[in-house]
Design a protein around this motif. Sequence first.
Motif, PDB file in Angstrom:
ATOM      1  N   ALA A 164      11.772   3.051  -2.024  1.00  0.00           N
ATOM      2  CA  ALA A 164      11.094   1.950  -1.340  1.00  0.00           C
ATOM      3  C   ALA A 164      12.619   1.142  -0.814  1.00  0.00           C
ATOM      4  O   ALA A 164      12.861  -0.703  -0.408  1.00  0.00           O
ATOM      5  CB  ALA A 164      10.194   1.101  -1.969  1.00  0.00           C
ATOM      6  N   GLY A 165      13.827   0.910  -1.380  1.00  0.00           N
ATOM      7  CA  GLY A 165      14.512   0.084  -0.453  1.00  0.00           C
ATOM      8  C   GLY A 165      15.264  -1.265  -1.375  1.00  0.00           C
ATOM      9  O   GLY A 165      16.244  -1.569  -1.569  1.00  0.00           O
ATOM     10  N   ILE A 166      14.400  -0.957  -2.863  1.00  0.00           N
ATOM     11  CA  ILE A 166      14.196  -1.773  -3.905  1.00  0.00           C
ATOM     12  C   ILE A 166      15.595  -2.229  -4.774  1.00  0.00           C
ATOM     13  O   ILE A 166      16.608  -2.682  -4.419  1.00  0.00           O
ATOM     14  CB  ILE A 166      13.057  -1.733  -4.412  1.00  0.00           C
ATOM     15  N   VAL A 167      16.042  -0.485  -5.152  1.00  0.00           N
ATOM     16  CA  VAL A 167      17.280  -0.148  -6.301  1.00  0.00           C
ATOM     17  C   VAL A 167      18.384   0.651  -5.154  1.00  0.00           C
ATOM     18  O   VAL A 167      17.399   1.795  -4.807  1.00  0.00           O
ATOM     19  CB  VAL A 167      17.301  -0.065  -7.341  1.00  0.00           C
ATOM     20  N   ALA A 208      12.347   6.005 -10.766  1.00  0.00           N
ATOM     21  CA  ALA A 208      13.665   5.478 -10.013  1.00  0.00           C
ATOM     22  C   ALA A 208      14.051   6.273  -8.596  1.00  0.00           C
ATOM     23  O   ALA A 208      13.887   5.339  -7.428  1.00  0.00           O
ATOM     24  CB  ALA A 208      14.741   6.578 -10.703  1.00  0.00           C
ATOM     25  N   ARG A 209      13.185   7.317  -8.402  1.00  0.00           N
ATOM     26  CA  ARG A 209      13.033   7.313  -7.037  1.00  0.00           C
ATOM     27  C   ARG A 209      12.249   6.976  -6.126  1.00  0.00           C
ATOM     28  O   ARG A 209      13.238   6.476  -5.127  1.00  0.00           O
ATOM     29  CB  ARG A 209      12.281   9.258  -7.300  1.00  0.00           C
ATOM     30  N   ALA A 226       1.038  -1.167  -0.170  1.00  0.00           N
ATOM     31  CA  ALA A 226      -0.499   0.144  -0.057  1.00  0.00           C
ATOM     32  C   ALA A 226       1.253   1.008   0.014  1.00  0.00           C
ATOM     33  O   ALA A 226       0.037   2.325  -0.545  1.00  0.00           O
ATOM     34  CB  ALA A 226      -0.675   0.431   1.253  1.00  0.00           C
ATOM     35  N   ALA A 227       2.016   0.925   0.968  1.00  0.00           N
ATOM     36  CA  ALA A 227       2.466   2.254   1.000  1.00  0.00           C
ATOM     37  C   ALA A 227       3.413   2.335  -1.168  1.00  0.00           C
ATOM     38  O   ALA A 227       4.017   3.802  -1.092  1.00  0.00           O
ATOM     39  CB  ALA A 227       4.094   2.157   2.206  1.00  0.00           C
ATOM     40  N   LEU A 228       4.103   2.004  -1.402  1.00  0.00           N
ATOM     41  CA  LEU A 228       4.530   1.480  -2.771  1.00  0.00           C
ATOM     42  C   LEU A 228       3.572   2.367  -4.019  1.00  0.00           C
ATOM     43  O   LEU A 228       3.769   3.049  -4.800  1.00  0.00           O
ATOM     44  CB  LEU A 228       5.004   0.031  -3.113  1.00  0.00           C
ATOM     45  N   TRP A 274      17.372  -8.290  -3.242  1.00  0.00           N
ATOM     46  CA  TRP A 274      16.160  -9.194  -3.981  1.00  0.00           C
ATOM     47  C   TRP A 274      15.328  -9.797  -2.857  1.00  0.00           C
ATOM     48  O   TRP A 274      14.367 -10.051  -3.520  1.00  0.00           O
ATOM     49  CB  TRP A 274      17.231 -10.634  -4.244  1.00  0.00           C
ATOM     50  N   ALA A 275      15.196  -9.864  -1.646  1.00  0.00           N
ATOM     51  CA  ALA A 275      14.743 -10.017  -0.759  1.00  0.00           C
ATOM     52  C   ALA A 275      13.575  -8.954  -0.694  1.00  0.00           C
ATOM     53  O   ALA A 275      12.537  -9.900  -1.196  1.00  0.00           O
ATOM     54  CB  ALA A 275      15.336  -9.598   0.681  1.00  0.00           C
ATOM     55  N   VAL A 276      13.639  -7.739  -1.086  1.00  0.00           N
ATOM     56  CA  VAL A 276      12.651  -7.056  -1.058  1.00  0.00           C
ATOM     57  C   VAL A 276      11.675  -7.449  -2.077  1.00  0.00           C
ATOM     58  O   VAL A 276      10.500  -7.272  -2.601  1.00  0.00           O
ATOM     59  CB  VAL A 276      13.552  -5.392  -0.482  1.00  0.00           C
ATOM     60  N   VAL A 277      12.729  -7.562  -3.538  1.00  0.00           N
ATOM     61  CA  VAL A 277      11.348  -7.789  -4.601  1.00  0.00           C
ATOM     62  C   VAL A 277      11.158  -9.282  -4.255  1.00  0.00           C
ATOM     63  O   VAL A 277       9.517  -8.977  -4.943  1.00  0.00           O
ATOM     64  CB  VAL A 277      12.378  -7.896  -5.966  1.00  0.00           C
TER      65      VAL A 277
END
Length: 438
Positions: free
Chosen positions: A305-308, A299-300, A264-266, A400-403
């Motif tokens: 979100a800590g993805i990249v 990208a932002r 939901a935050a994403l 990759w754990a977040v992904v």
Amino acid sequence: MSLYLDHLAALQRQAESALERTGFDMLLIASGIEKFAFLDDRPYLFQPNPHFKHWLPLTKHPHCWLAVRPGKKPRVVYFQPDDYWHVPPSAPSGEWVDAVELIVIREPETAAQALADLVTSRTAILGEADAALPGLTPNNPELLLNLLHWARGVKTPYELEQMRAAQRRAVPAHRAARQAFMAGASEAEIHRAYLAASGHTDRDLPYGNIVGLNEHAAVLHYQYQDASPPAEVRSFLIDAGAEVNGYASDITRTWAARGHDEFAALIAAMEVEQLGLVDEVREGVDYRDIHLSAHRRIARVLRRAGIVAMDEEAMVEEGVTKPFFPHGIGHLLGLQVHDVGGFMAAEDGSVADKPEGHRYLRLTRPLQAGMVVTIEPGLYFIPMLLRELRASKHAAQVDWAVVERLSRYGGIRIEDDVACRAAGEAPENLTRDAFASA
């Protein structure tokens, strides 16, 4: 004059100018024919020639013709068969009737006779090849089509009213679909809730609804609808529109189930960026720049979100955003969901190239007041694209754990239909206005 009659006058002026510039003396437009499945007598859903419904609000009328002549009323050959197997078109009615010279025919072939006094060797005939009748063979002159397609990118006030109405028809259905999702419905049940609330059937939607739960939201044009809900319902993406008098709306929303706060935050982060992109819809702006801006904004989101874990500009330059956002930011909208003329650099048909490496963008021309475009950024977790990213030199910059955790939700797309206004004016968000007034 009414908005419709004003619209008709504008089309007449455009057609007369196009005829004069291309050396033709008349424009003839076929509505199209009813087509049947191979070795069967079942007809496919009729899709009218968009040039025909540009002039007339007739979307279920095969075997009709429209003749446009300089300085004269358009002539409409209206096919109304005597039929007891099916319901034939009703008697001609509405504002358009008094604005045209009307001829009603009972057999498709008699259209040629009804137009014989007009057709010359310098007649431009627009339509599919199978619409041909003796003496009426579509030639679809390229230069004339280019002139008409370029002009069609800018909507008349009448057209904008139809498109606002198409938003108002779709919005209650989107709300009904969300309610069904929150109640635990299956994809098929959500789709039926949408149809009931919109008043549409599968036959007359402007495009097939995309209704995806969980990982299905990662399929950009997911085409199925499971009859049973998944064991755990986590997320929901719906891309669905409505149609009014031949004009479409095209709206996408993504929702998280209760208790799935990370996703939901994403969604909320993507909505902020989507609204920022909507505000970039301004007269004179190159739509390609909005597309590239979308990649910077995504990208932002990926970084926050800590993805990249990369610098945002570097992420865009190195193509790291593309696996997460593999489609274009949007397209022209109107008589067709993906309306024509999106790649034109000028009215002569010259092409405005897509940005290098962005082959799925559907609109590359500068924005003009009166254009309606979609703004639909996405952030997806698509297995085949993630595998490519994992094999790239940037793999170590991805958590990759977040992904893996977010992949269970499929992805996010948020889409509004936006009208560009005159220089200095903020865009009109047709979709948000319809939601606000519902």
